[in-house]
Design an enzyme around this catalytic site. Structure first.
Site, PDB file in Angstrom:
ATOM      1  N   ASN A 149      48.499  34.369  27.485  1.00 47.44           N
ATOM      2  CA  ASN A 149      47.063  34.576  27.216  1.00 47.44           C
ATOM      3  C   ASN A 149      46.876  35.438  26.076  1.00 47.44           C
ATOM      4  O   ASN A 149      46.084  35.167  25.160  1.00 47.44           O
ATOM      5  CB  ASN A 149      46.360  34.748  28.451  1.00 47.44           C
ATOM      6  N   GLN A 177      46.869  28.493  30.066  1.00 45.67           N
ATOM      7  CA  GLN A 177      46.681  28.525  28.717  1.00 45.67           C
ATOM      8  C   GLN A 177      47.065  27.176  28.084  1.00 45.67           C
ATOM      9  O   GLN A 177      46.897  26.990  26.702  1.00 45.67           O
ATOM     10  CB  GLN A 177      46.902  29.870  27.722  1.00 45.67           C
ATOM     11  N   SER A 194      43.033  26.248  35.220  1.00 43.12           N
ATOM     12  CA  SER A 194      41.622  27.028  35.205  1.00 43.12           C
ATOM     13  C   SER A 194      40.669  26.336  34.586  1.00 43.12           C
ATOM     14  O   SER A 194      40.844  26.166  33.237  1.00 43.12           O
ATOM     15  CB  SER A 194      41.753  28.535  35.098  1.00 43.12           C
ATOM     16  N   HIS A 196      37.967  27.167  33.230  1.00 38.02           N
ATOM     17  CA  HIS A 196      36.942  27.395  32.145  1.00 38.02           C
ATOM     18  C   HIS A 196      37.634  27.760  30.924  1.00 38.02           C
ATOM     19  O   HIS A 196      37.069  28.239  29.905  1.00 38.02           O
ATOM     20  CB  HIS A 196      36.082  28.799  32.870  1.00 38.02           C
ATOM     21  N   THR A 232      34.140  23.638  51.757  1.00 40.12           N
ATOM     22  CA  THR A 232      33.457  22.339  51.337  1.00 40.12           C
ATOM     23  C   THR A 232      33.677  22.541  49.953  1.00 40.12           C
ATOM     24  O   THR A 232      33.648  23.263  49.120  1.00 40.12           O
ATOM     25  CB  THR A 232      31.929  22.675  51.667  1.00 40.12           C
ATOM     26  N   CYS A 314      42.528  42.638  28.158  1.00 38.84           N
ATOM     27  CA  CYS A 314      41.750  41.606  27.918  1.00 38.84           C
ATOM     28  C   CYS A 314      41.104  41.373  29.366  1.00 38.84           C
ATOM     29  O   CYS A 314      40.175  40.414  29.219  1.00 38.84           O
ATOM     30  CB  CYS A 314      42.906  40.346  28.057  1.00 38.84           C
TER      31      CYS A 314
HETATM   32  N1  PLP Z   1      46.276  32.988  34.128  1.00 41.31           N
HETATM   33  C1  PLP Z   1      45.929  33.026  32.944  1.00 41.31           C
HETATM   34  C2  PLP Z   1      47.136  32.841  31.713  1.00 41.31           C
HETATM   35  C3  PLP Z   1      44.834  33.478  32.425  1.00 41.31           C
HETATM   36  O1  PLP Z   1      44.537  33.647  31.064  1.00 41.31           O
HETATM   37  C4  PLP Z   1      43.768  33.587  33.443  1.00 41.31           C
HETATM   38  C5  PLP Z   1      42.301  33.954  33.140  1.00 41.31           C
HETATM   39  O2  PLP Z   1      42.111  34.810  32.523  1.00 41.31           O
HETATM   40  C6  PLP Z   1      44.126  33.361  34.909  1.00 41.31           C
HETATM   41  C7  PLP Z   1      45.285  33.131  35.160  1.00 41.31           C
HETATM   42  C8  PLP Z   1      42.994  33.652  35.836  1.00 41.31           C
HETATM   43  O3  PLP Z   1      42.318  32.304  35.957  1.00 41.31           O
HETATM   44  P1  PLP Z   1      40.718  32.097  36.669  1.00 41.31           P
HETATM   45  O4  PLP Z   1      39.591  32.950  35.743  1.00 41.31           O
HETATM   46  O5  PLP Z   1      40.469  30.770  36.855  1.00 41.31           O
HETATM   47  O6  PLP Z   1      40.863  33.040  37.775  1.00 41.31           O
END
Ligand code: PLP
Length: 378
Positions: A149, A177, A194, A196, A232, A314
């Site tokens: 990331n 990522q 993930s 978002h 749920t 980060c």
């Molecule tokens: N793994 C990586 C490489 C991420 O960049 C992130 C987010 O910051 C996560 C895991 C965690 O994801 P989430 O925000 O869905 O818990």
């Protein structure tokens, strides 16, 4: 604002919002209900599951919806540790996301053993080191961040999987990522993603569980998700994830990032791009301006309307040196001069050009402040 922090989170795609809205307003039924509205919600979940499965190239029954990647990563570690307690070894790296790092710490607390592979200057693990670790004792799990990331560096997952399977170890990839950015050409046993990070809302994600692998749920209760994740279902979130998955089928091009980097390095030749010659995500640049304070740069960039992040922290406001850059052999001064810019498909070429100019102006200002300061103190 020019938003260049897509690796932290991405804006919701309007098409994703549009797909979700009916499930936040008129269609709010529980997906387990046995009347028409419930069946409609259930159908929407299945539709989303098929989109996510198509994106990862797995069977739809291998998709387990979760609250996000942190939950998915925790679930994998807990399951493997519980089901194979005699295989004490976890193999991971020193450059994981915080979720992977903390799960490894828990693995140790539960009496397991952890091998944390180092990375080279390019951020890549050494496959010979992986083989040595696999030979040293029976590993239950190899859990590796597919694309970093902070730096965007992509690990050789196909080779990792082949080697781990030779020694009977399972493989988990944190693919958060990778989605929508790079082709995923390896068949892992578990994969975390993930929403978002690819234009779906926060609080929704998935864990892909290979159907041939046993799995013990982290959350038990009503038996949703085929008993693999009770609770749920977050129908609007899942619908959004499905729509985002459909939109992420073609990986983004690196044109904006490449133009941005070219502009920066042309005018600031001392700048160091981390992992420049390694396989890298096309949207990410982790760049050091030697001698320039990144925290100060962040303030100037924020004032100028550019959102990006420091390479040194980060996920919290603490300015600990980046463990990722440290693992790559850089010192804390280098980490403290590093910024991360990450693009998404919602950025434009004009934004990339304007942002590069603003970054260069901010770096010039920081250099001027630095030399005025050193004149005063000498
Ligand atoms: N793994 C990586 C490489 C991420 O960049 C992130 C987010 O910051 C996560 C895991 C965690 O994801 P989430 O925000 O869905 O818990």
């Amino acid at each position: 604002m020019i938003y260049l922090d897509a690796n932290a989170t991405t804006p919701l795609d309007p098409a994703v919002l549009e797909a979700m809205l009916p499930f936040l307003s008129e269609n709010w039924a529980n997906a387990s209900a046995n009347y028409a509205a419930g069946r409609k919600a259930r159908k929407a979940l299945q539709n989303a599951r098929e989109h996510v499965a198509a994106l990862i190239d797995v069977e739809d029954r291998e998709v387990v919806f979760t609250s996000g990647a942190t939950e998915s990563i925790n679930a994998v570690h807990a399951s493997v540790r519980h089901l194979w307690p005699q295989n004490r070894l976890l193999i991971t790296t020193k450059a994981e996301h915080a979720a992977g790092l903390q799960c490894a710490a828990r693995w140790e607390q539960s009496g397991g053993e952890v091998c944390r592979l180092g990375v080279d200057r390019s951020g890549l693990i050494d496959l010979k080191e992986l083989r040595k670790a696999l030979q040293s004792s029976q590993a239950a799990l190899v859990s590796i961040l597919w694309a970093n990331n902070e730096t965007g560096i992509i690990q050789p997952m196909r080779e990792i999987v082949a080697m781990a399977h030779e020694y009977g170890a399972l493989v988990h990839a944190d693919a958060v990522q990778m989605i929508g950015k790079a082709p995923m050409d390896a068949k892992v046993d578990f994969l975390s993603l993930s929403g978002h990070k690819f234009h779906a809302p926060k609080g929704i994600g998935a864990l892909i569980v290979n159907q041939r692998v046993r799995f013990e749920p982290l959350l038990v209760g009503g038996g949703q998700e085929g008993g693999r994740r009770s609770g749920t279902e977050n129908v609007p979130g899942i619908v959004g994830l499905g729509q985002a998955a459909a939109l992420a089928m073609s990986p983004c091009s690196g044109d904006l990032r490449n133009a941005f980097e070219a502009q920066l390095t042309r005018d600031w030749p001392e700048a160091v791009i981390h992992g420049r010659h390694a396989p890298r995500l096309p949207n990410t640049t982790s760049i050091c301006f030697p001698g320039i304070d990144a925290a100060g740069m962040l303030i100037l960039l924020d004032q100028a309307g550019i959102a990006c992040s420091a390479g040194s922290a980060c996920h919290t406001s603490s300015l600990h040196p980046s463990h990722v850059l440290e693992a790559m052999g850089y010192d804390s001064a280098h980490a403290a001069s590093t910024l991360r810019f990450s693009f998404s498909r919602m950025n434009t070429f004009i934004e990339a050009t304007q942002a590069a100019e603003t970054v260069l102006n901010s770096a010039r200002k920081m250099r001027a402040i630095g030399s005025a300061h050193s004149r005063l103190t000498t």
